[in-house]
Every structure is written in structure tokens, then in C-alpha cells.
Design a protein around this motif. Structure first.
Motif, PDB file in Angstrom:
ATOM      1  N   THR A 113     -67.658  -0.433   5.863  1.00  0.00           N
ATOM      2  CA  THR A 113     -66.198  -0.444   5.947  1.00  0.00           C
ATOM      3  C   THR A 113     -65.709  -1.589   6.825  1.00  0.00           C
ATOM      4  O   THR A 113     -64.763  -2.313   6.478  1.00  0.00           O
ATOM      5  CB  THR A 113     -65.677   0.895   6.502  1.00  0.00           C
ATOM      6  N   GLN A 114     -66.358  -1.765   7.964  1.00  0.00           N
ATOM      7  CA  GLN A 114     -65.947  -2.819   8.891  1.00  0.00           C
ATOM      8  C   GLN A 114     -66.238  -4.207   8.320  1.00  0.00           C
ATOM      9  O   GLN A 114     -65.444  -5.141   8.499  1.00  0.00           O
ATOM     10  CB  GLN A 114     -66.648  -2.631  10.234  1.00  0.00           C
ATOM     11  N   THR A 115     -67.365  -4.339   7.631  1.00  0.00           N
ATOM     12  CA  THR A 115     -67.703  -5.624   7.023  1.00  0.00           C
ATOM     13  C   THR A 115     -66.681  -6.000   5.947  1.00  0.00           C
ATOM     14  O   THR A 115     -66.261  -7.159   5.846  1.00  0.00           O
ATOM     15  CB  THR A 115     -69.113  -5.562   6.403  1.00  0.00           C
ATOM     16  N   GLU A 116     -66.269  -5.016   5.167  1.00  0.00           N
ATOM     17  CA  GLU A 116     -65.262  -5.267   4.136  1.00  0.00           C
ATOM     18  C   GLU A 116     -63.939  -5.715   4.763  1.00  0.00           C
ATOM     19  O   GLU A 116     -63.265  -6.620   4.246  1.00  0.00           O
ATOM     20  CB  GLU A 116     -65.046  -4.005   3.304  1.00  0.00           C
ATOM     21  N   ALA A 117     -63.585  -5.076   5.888  1.00  0.00           N
ATOM     22  CA  ALA A 117     -62.339  -5.449   6.564  1.00  0.00           C
ATOM     23  C   ALA A 117     -62.412  -6.887   7.081  1.00  0.00           C
ATOM     24  O   ALA A 117     -61.452  -7.662   6.954  1.00  0.00           O
ATOM     25  CB  ALA A 117     -62.051  -4.486   7.718  1.00  0.00           C
ATOM     26  N   ILE A 118     -63.545  -7.256   7.666  1.00  0.00           N
ATOM     27  CA  ILE A 118     -63.729  -8.622   8.165  1.00  0.00           C
ATOM     28  C   ILE A 118     -63.661  -9.623   7.014  1.00  0.00           C
ATOM     29  O   ILE A 118     -63.035 -10.685   7.125  1.00  0.00           O
ATOM     30  CB  ILE A 118     -65.072  -8.753   8.910  1.00  0.00           C
ATOM     31  N   GLU A 119     -64.296  -9.269   5.904  1.00  0.00           N
ATOM     32  CA  GLU A 119     -64.297 -10.165   4.746  1.00  0.00           C
ATOM     33  C   GLU A 119     -62.879 -10.376   4.223  1.00  0.00           C
ATOM     34  O   GLU A 119     -62.498 -11.499   3.870  1.00  0.00           O
ATOM     35  CB  GLU A 119     -65.185  -9.585   3.644  1.00  0.00           C
ATOM     36  N   ASN A 120     -62.093  -9.309   4.169  1.00  0.00           N
ATOM     37  CA  ASN A 120     -60.707  -9.428   3.713  1.00  0.00           C
ATOM     38  C   ASN A 120     -59.892 -10.328   4.652  1.00  0.00           C
ATOM     39  O   ASN A 120     -59.060 -11.131   4.207  1.00  0.00           O
ATOM     40  CB  ASN A 120     -60.055  -8.051   3.632  1.00  0.00           C
ATOM     41  N   GLN A 121     -60.147 -10.204   5.957  1.00  0.00           N
ATOM     42  CA  GLN A 121     -59.435 -11.027   6.928  1.00  0.00           C
ATOM     43  C   GLN A 121     -59.823 -12.496   6.793  1.00  0.00           C
ATOM     44  O   GLN A 121     -58.965 -13.386   6.891  1.00  0.00           O
ATOM     45  CB  GLN A 121     -59.719 -10.530   8.348  1.00  0.00           C
ATOM     46  N   VAL A 122     -61.104 -12.750   6.560  1.00  0.00           N
ATOM     47  CA  VAL A 122     -61.559 -14.133   6.383  1.00  0.00           C
ATOM     48  C   VAL A 122     -60.892 -14.753   5.156  1.00  0.00           C
ATOM     49  O   VAL A 122     -60.440 -15.908   5.187  1.00  0.00           O
ATOM     50  CB  VAL A 122     -63.096 -14.188   6.247  1.00  0.00           C
ATOM     51  N   GLU A 123     -60.822 -13.981   4.064  1.00  0.00           N
ATOM     52  CA  GLU A 123     -60.182 -14.491   2.856  1.00  0.00           C
ATOM     53  C   GLU A 123     -58.702 -14.783   3.100  1.00  0.00           C
ATOM     54  O   GLU A 123     -58.151 -15.757   2.580  1.00  0.00           O
ATOM     55  CB  GLU A 123     -60.343 -13.486   1.708  1.00  0.00           C
ATOM     56  N   ALA A 124     -58.056 -13.915   3.897  1.00  0.00           N
ATOM     57  CA  ALA A 124     -56.643 -14.132   4.212  1.00  0.00           C
ATOM     58  C   ALA A 124     -56.461 -15.411   5.026  1.00  0.00           C
ATOM     59  O   ALA A 124     -55.516 -16.185   4.802  1.00  0.00           O
ATOM     60  CB  ALA A 124     -56.089 -12.932   4.974  1.00  0.00           C
ATOM     61  N   VAL A 125     -57.363 -15.653   5.980  1.00  0.00           N
ATOM     62  CA  VAL A 125     -57.292 -16.869   6.793  1.00  0.00           C
ATOM     63  C   VAL A 125     -57.502 -18.100   5.919  1.00  0.00           C
ATOM     64  O   VAL A 125     -56.816 -19.119   6.073  1.00  0.00           O
ATOM     65  CB  VAL A 125     -58.343 -16.830   7.926  1.00  0.00           C
ATOM     66  N   LYS A 126     -58.453 -18.019   4.978  1.00  0.00           N
ATOM     67  CA  LYS A 126     -58.686 -19.147   4.072  1.00  0.00           C
ATOM     68  C   LYS A 126     -57.429 -19.466   3.273  1.00  0.00           C
ATOM     69  O   LYS A 126     -57.062 -20.638   3.110  1.00  0.00           O
ATOM     70  CB  LYS A 126     -59.834 -18.818   3.113  1.00  0.00           C
ATOM     71  N   ALA A 127     -56.788 -18.423   2.772  1.00  0.00           N
ATOM     72  CA  ALA A 127     -55.578 -18.628   1.966  1.00  0.00           C
ATOM     73  C   ALA A 127     -54.476 -19.275   2.799  1.00  0.00           C
ATOM     74  O   ALA A 127     -53.779 -20.192   2.338  1.00  0.00           O
ATOM     75  CB  ALA A 127     -55.107 -17.298   1.384  1.00  0.00           C
ATOM     76  N   LYS A 128     -54.312 -18.787   4.032  1.00  0.00           N
ATOM     77  CA  LYS A 128     -53.280 -19.344   4.897  1.00  0.00           C
ATOM     78  C   LYS A 128     -53.594 -20.783   5.298  1.00  0.00           C
ATOM     79  O   LYS A 128     -52.692 -21.610   5.429  1.00  0.00           O
ATOM     80  CB  LYS A 128     -53.127 -18.469   6.143  1.00  0.00           C
ATOM     81  N   LEU A 129     -54.875 -21.064   5.513  1.00  0.00           N
ATOM     82  CA  LEU A 129     -55.264 -22.426   5.860  1.00  0.00           C
ATOM     83  C   LEU A 129     -54.983 -23.372   4.701  1.00  0.00           C
ATOM     84  O   LEU A 129     -54.487 -24.489   4.892  1.00  0.00           O
ATOM     85  CB  LEU A 129     -56.744 -22.473   6.239  1.00  0.00           C
ATOM     86  N   ASP A 130     -55.290 -22.921   3.484  1.00  0.00           N
ATOM     87  CA  ASP A 130     -54.993 -23.739   2.300  1.00  0.00           C
ATOM     88  C   ASP A 130     -53.491 -23.995   2.194  1.00  0.00           C
ATOM     89  O   ASP A 130     -53.057 -25.104   1.855  1.00  0.00           O
ATOM     90  CB  ASP A 130     -55.495 -23.040   1.031  1.00  0.00           C
ATOM     91  N   GLU A 131     -52.726 -22.963   2.485  1.00  0.00           N
ATOM     92  CA  GLU A 131     -51.268 -23.114   2.438  1.00  0.00           C
ATOM     93  C   GLU A 131     -50.790 -24.108   3.490  1.00  0.00           C
ATOM     94  O   GLU A 131     -49.924 -24.954   3.224  1.00  0.00           O
ATOM     95  CB  GLU A 131     -50.598 -21.758   2.666  1.00  0.00           C
ATOM     96  N   ALA A 132     -51.376 -24.011   4.694  1.00  0.00           N
ATOM     97  CA  ALA A 132     -50.989 -24.927   5.769  1.00  0.00           C
ATOM     98  C   ALA A 132     -51.311 -26.369   5.402  1.00  0.00           C
ATOM     99  O   ALA A 132     -50.526 -27.291   5.667  1.00  0.00           O
ATOM    100  CB  ALA A 132     -51.693 -24.532   7.069  1.00  0.00           C
ATOM    101  N   LYS A 133     -52.476 -26.567   4.778  1.00  0.00           N
ATOM    102  CA  LYS A 133     -52.861 -27.917   4.371  1.00  0.00           C
ATOM    103  C   LYS A 133     -51.893 -28.470   3.332  1.00  0.00           C
ATOM    104  O   LYS A 133     -51.529 -29.651   3.371  1.00  0.00           O
ATOM    105  CB  LYS A 133     -54.283 -27.910   3.804  1.00  0.00           C
ATOM    106  N   SER A 134     -51.504 -27.612   2.387  1.00  0.00           N
ATOM    107  CA  SER A 134     -50.605 -28.071   1.325  1.00  0.00           C
ATOM    108  C   SER A 134     -49.215 -28.415   1.856  1.00  0.00           C
ATOM    109  O   SER A 134     -48.486 -29.214   1.261  1.00  0.00           O
ATOM    110  CB  SER A 134     -50.479 -26.991   0.235  1.00  0.00           C
ATOM    111  N   ARG A 135     -48.858 -27.817   3.006  1.00  0.00           N
ATOM    112  CA  ARG A 135     -47.535 -28.067   3.582  1.00  0.00           C
ATOM    113  C   ARG A 135     -47.573 -29.118   4.694  1.00  0.00           C
ATOM    114  O   ARG A 135     -46.538 -29.427   5.291  1.00  0.00           O
ATOM    115  CB  ARG A 135     -46.963 -26.760   4.130  1.00  0.00           C
ATOM    116  N   GLN A 136     -48.752 -29.640   4.973  1.00  0.00           N
ATOM    117  CA  GLN A 136     -48.905 -30.579   6.080  1.00  0.00           C
ATOM    118  C   GLN A 136     -48.003 -31.801   5.914  1.00  0.00           C
ATOM    119  O   GLN A 136     -47.279 -32.194   6.838  1.00  0.00           O
ATOM    120  CB  GLN A 136     -50.359 -31.024   6.188  1.00  0.00           C
TER     121      GLN A 136
END
Length: 225
Positions: A113-136
């Protein structure tokens, strides 16, 4: 939960400090993205460790189930040989193995359960980072435009007091919260089986379980014969 909140505080503090002191907004934006990439790398490494622990817990759970099955098989062999006492001893081992199965399953479920939660958070960070790069590029362009507007206003004798505030709000809204190292796992208490004959009450409970297993096994074998 609290992970993103803490990261958010860090980002807000860093961005605020950079905006207050930075003379080059382009370098500021690039540095924020670099910092986010570093945090993503750390969180990805943490996810790798979590997955390793998950695999280990799963292996322990599966091994415990195999041990339980082996002791039941030995109990059957003893009954087939007509040795009831030996069968009871094997079933006593099976009862203990079943307790281990339950403990390892709980451990595995918690870690999964905890590993799944961490994985979901990592994916969310990746998405936000991609968004930040596109708006740079847009952020840099707006910053440069704001500077131009401010300089023109100052040259005309006016001061745009809201320019810095607007830039800060725009940056604060678009930069995602970085992920920090967090406790990935709950404290996993070790299993202490104790001494079989140190507690009479525990022995009575175990004997009861053994007798129940014996009756079940004998009935099962009777149907097969």
C-alpha cells in the motif's frame, strides 16, 4: 499527506528568496527546475528501495505459506503411517507456520500500500515537472515583459509596485511542490514465537488448534479413502 505540504513550504521559501534577491529571472526559473529534478531523482531512488522491500516481504509471505503446506503434508504422511502423535507434532508446527503466514501477509499488504502511494506521488511530481518545463519559456518571457513594463513606468516617473507581487504569485501558482524523503514504511515489529511450554494457557490454545487440525485432516483422509 504532509510530504507535499513540507515540500511546498520549501519551494515557497526558495522561490521567495530567489525572487527577492535574483537579478536574472531566467537563471532563477532554470534553477528551480534543476532543484525539482534533483528532488525527483531522490524520490525515484526512494521508490526503488520501497519496491525492493515489497519484493522481500512478498517472498517471506510466500515462503511461510510453503512451510505451512509442508507441515500439513508431513502430518498426512504420519497419519497414513498410523502415527497420530507424530501427526500432532507436525500440525503443531503448521499452526505456528500459519501464524507466520498471517504476520507476513499483514507486512506485505502494508508495504504494498505504501509503495503504491509513493509511486503515485512520483508520477504526480513527474507530471508537474513536465508542466513546469513546458511553461519555462513563457515564465521567462513574462518576467522579461514585466521588467520592461517596470522600467518604462519608472522612466516615465511611475513605479509599478505590483509587478514583483504579480511575478511571485504567478511563480507560486505554477511551480509544483517537490517531494521529500518520507517515512515509506511503518515500523514492522518482529515476530516472537515464545517458548511453547513457558505458558500453560498458550499451550492449551495450541493443543486445541492441533486437535482441530488433526480432526480435519483425519476426516479429509477418510473421504479420500
Amino acid at each position: 499527506m504532509g510530504i507535499f505540504n513540507r515540500i511546498g513550504d520549501i519551494i515557497k521559501s526558495n522561490v521567495n528568496d530567489l525572487i527577492d534577491r535574483a537579478e536574472d529571472p531566467e537563471k532563477m526559473v532554470k534553477q528551480i527546475i534543476i532543484d525539482m529534478q534533483k528532488e525527483l531523482k531522490k524520490s525515484t531512488e526512494a521508490l526503488g528501495k520501497a519496491k525492493t522491500s515489497e519484493r522481500l516481504a512478498k517472498r517471506q509471505y510466500e515462503d511461510a505459506m510453503k512451510v505451512s503446506a509442508e507441515w500439513e503434508s508431513k502430518a498426512k504422511s504420519a497419519l497414513q503411517a498410523g502415527d497420530t502423535e507424530l501427526a500432532k507434532k507436525a500440525l503443531a508446527k503448521k499452526v505456528k507456520a500459519d501464524e507466520d503466514v498471517a504476520n507476513y501477509k499483514e507486512m506485505y499488504d502494508t508495504i504494498s500500500t505504501q509503495t503504491e502511494a509513493i509511486e503515485n506521488q512520483v508520477e504526480a511530481v513527474k507530471a508537474k515537472l513536465d508542466e513546469a518545463k513546458s511553461r519555462q519559456a513563457m515564465l521567462i518571457a513574462r518576467s522579461q515583459m514585466a521588467d520592461t513594463k517596470k522600467n518604462l513606468a519608472q522612466s516615465l516617473g511611475g513605479i509599478d509596485s505590483s509587478s514583483s507581487s504579480e511575478k511571485f504569485n504567478r511563480m507560486e501558482e505554477k511551480i509544483i511542490r517537490k517531494e521529500a524523503e518520507a517515512d515509506a514504511f511503518a515500523d514492522i515489529a518482529g515476530t516472537d514465537s515464545g517458548n511453547d511450554d513457558s505458558d500453560e494457557f498458550e499451550k492449551l490454545q495450541t493443543d486445541s488448534k492441533v486437535d482441530a487440525e488433526l480432526q480435519r485432516l483425519m476426516a479429509e483422509m477418510g473421504k479420500n479413502n
